[in-house]
Scaffold this motif. Structure first.
Motif, PDB file in Angstrom:
ATOM      1  N   SER A  57     120.889  35.761  62.243  1.00  0.00           N
ATOM      2  CA  SER A  57     119.472  35.427  62.269  1.00  0.00           C
ATOM      3  C   SER A  57     119.291  33.918  62.480  1.00  0.00           C
ATOM      4  O   SER A  57     120.227  33.144  62.289  1.00  0.00           O
ATOM      5  N   PRO A  58     118.092  33.475  62.846  1.00  0.00           N
ATOM      6  CA  PRO A  58     117.866  32.044  63.048  1.00  0.00           C
ATOM      7  C   PRO A  58     117.985  31.224  61.764  1.00  0.00           C
ATOM      8  O   PRO A  58     118.180  30.016  61.818  1.00  0.00           O
ATOM      9  N   THR A  59     117.872  31.848  60.602  1.00  0.00           N
ATOM     10  CA  THR A  59     117.966  31.107  59.346  1.00  0.00           C
ATOM     11  C   THR A  59     119.389  31.069  58.797  1.00  0.00           C
ATOM     12  O   THR A  59     119.607  30.522  57.719  1.00  0.00           O
ATOM     13  N   TYR A  60     120.355  31.644  59.512  1.00  0.00           N
ATOM     14  CA  TYR A  60     121.744  31.643  59.064  1.00  0.00           C
ATOM     15  C   TYR A  60     122.288  30.219  59.110  1.00  0.00           C
ATOM     16  O   TYR A  60     122.075  29.493  60.085  1.00  0.00           O
ATOM     17  N   GLN A  61     122.975  29.798  58.048  1.00  0.00           N
ATOM     18  CA  GLN A  61     123.528  28.445  58.000  1.00  0.00           C
ATOM     19  C   GLN A  61     124.950  28.475  58.545  1.00  0.00           C
ATOM     20  O   GLN A  61     125.849  29.072  57.956  1.00  0.00           O
TER      21      GLN A  61
END
Length: 81
Positions: A57-61
């Motif tokens: 996902s785009p919020t994955y670090q």
């Protein structure tokens, strides 16, 4: 279709090598396409994706690789504050 080609080849025997090489080229091209379709970069099974990073996902670090550098030997272009 094949009967028509055989009749035409009987009338013009000089075209037999041309028919042979056309069939040989079509067979080689089809084998090459089958070989490409079975290659390592083609994924036929979409449920078990071989590239799991596409599911992030785009919020994955992300974890980035850090190169160890010796900061004491680096030149400074500006004044010290």
């Amino acid at each position: 279709m094949i009967r028509l080609v055989i009749q035409h080849a009987k009338k013009h025997p000089g075209l037999i090598p041309q028919f042979f090489f056309i069939v040989l080229g079509m067979g080689g091209a089809s084998l090459y396409l089958v070989r490409l379709a079975r290659g390592p970069h083609v994924v036929w099974n979409k449920t078990n994706d071989q590239e799991p990073w596409n599911k992030l996902s785009p919020t994955y670090q992300y974890k980035f690789y850090a190169v160890n550098t010796d900061y004491k030997n680096l030149k400074k272009d500006g004044p010290e504050f």
